[in-house]
Design an enzyme around this catalytic site. Structure first.
Site, short mmCIF file in Angstrom:
data_model
loop_
_atom_site.label_atom_id
_atom_site.label_comp_id
_atom_site.label_asym_id
_atom_site.label_seq_id
_atom_site.Cartn_x
_atom_site.Cartn_y
_atom_site.Cartn_z
CE1 TYR A 174 0.20 -7.48 -1.66
CE2 TYR A 174 1.71 -6.82 0.07
CZ TYR A 174 1.16 -7.81 -0.72
OH TYR A 174 1.56 -9.11 -0.57
CG ASP A 213 -2.58 -7.86 -4.66
OD1 ASP A 213 -3.75 -8.26 -4.47
OD2 ASP A 213 -1.58 -8.59 -4.50
#
Length: 336
Positions: A174, A213
């Site tokens: 992330y 992500d």
């Protein structure tokens, strides 16, 4: 995702340039096309449903294939109330990566732990902030939640997990956000510097699958309104896009560095499909989004990939959609 700021309520999203464009009245035209299921399509061709369709199904895997799924769940507790498990049951990935879990401790969710006996959670030092999880049906040889060389281990917490398997490494990230008005771009650059060194080091030992992500839109095709966002909005700056490009295609001076491939983009070179849509201003209905969630693979692994797709219809539990990749089982687990 693009940066957020506090306005009145906690964590209320700021107005990004894409959202400003979204508030303008669209030009009148013919009615939007519809998907085969009857769901209206946005101008960029993705569906516009507001929740996970009832009874959703996906094609079953064939023998000898592993299915990976990555999903920024934008808060696991919240996503679980909005149909999270209906997607997991339908997709049934062998390895599930979740980003922005916002959990303060590893959840004791029997529905997940029964399905995934091997769970690794990277939890932020800040309460209900960031968070990465890698859930697997197969036992990794080793796991790590560190980013070697980074000077601030607390900054790394909640952002990275590495699983080692016989055939390859799997990195889940992330990635940090460069912030509103790019206030934390220096921190993002520091992360990118150490992450590139890390993934290069692993790639010299065995191939790598990097998923999650990544908080970067690599090219103008990866966001709906590139021109007003260029070098102004987190995720689409010269520093960030060049750092990403250097991982995929290292400079000639780095003679030992292997190449990496953006798997979905390689298979869909011209598609403007996105994985993040702001909840505000009907961005999804208007097809105004960003492609931030990806699979990146060592070049020598790419011919083992069988499928990579954005699950565009899975939206509602989060403002991101999942992305799925299938690959030869042997490429990950070796001969078993």
């Amino acid at each position: 995702m693009p940066p957020k700021r506090k306005v009145v309520a906690k964590r209320k999203a700021s107005l990004s340039d894409d959202e400003e464009v979204a508030t303008k009245k669209p030009r009148k035209s013919g009615s939007a096309p519809e998907a085969a299921s009857g769901t209206q399509l946005a101008p960029n061709g993705q569906p516009t449903n507001k929740g996970i369709p009832e009874g959703i199904t996906f094609p079953p895997r064939v023998d000898g294939i592993l299915r990976f799924a990555t999903w920024n769940v934008a808060g696991l507790a919240s996503a679980e109330k909005k149909g999270f498990m209906s997607y997991i049951e339908a997709e049934d990935p062998d390895i599930l990566v979740m980003l922005e879990t916002k959990v303060n401790e590893a959840p004791l969710d029997t529905a997940l732990t029964k399905r995934y006996p091997y769970c690794t959670w990277s939890i932020s030092g800040k309460k209900t902030y960031s968070g990465t999880a890698a859930l697997s049906k197969v036992n990794p040889l080793s796991t790590s939640t560190a980013l070697p060389g980074h000077p601030d281990p607390n900054y790394v917490k909640g952002r990275i997990i590495t699983l080692e398997f016989e055939g390859c490494y799997v990195i889940a990230t992330y990635a940090p956000n460069a912030g509103r008005e790019l206030k934390t771009l220096d921190e993002k650059n520091l992360w990118n510097k150490h992450f590139e060194a890390y993934i290069r080091d692993l790639d010299k030992k065995k191939p790598v699958i990097w998923m999650g992500d990544l908080n970067v839109a690599p090219t103008a095709t990866d966001l709906a309104h590139p021109k007003p966002n260029w070098n102004k909005t987190a995720g689409y700056t010269k520093d960030e896009t060049e750092a990403f490009k250097n991982i995929l295609d290292p400079p000639d001076s780095d003679t030992d560095a292997g190449k990496f491939v953006d798997v979905w983009r390689q298979r869909h070179p011209d598609k403007s499909h996105y994985t993040y849509f702001s909840y505000r201003f009907n961005c999804r209905l208007k097809g105004i989004g960003w492609r931030l969630d990806m699979f990146i693979a060592s070049e020598r692994l790419v011919d083992k990939v069988k499928m990579c797709t954005i699950r565009s219809e899975v939206w509602g539990p989060s403002d991101h959609t999942p992305v799925v990749m299938e690959i030869d089982r042997e490429a990950v687990l070796g001969r078993q």
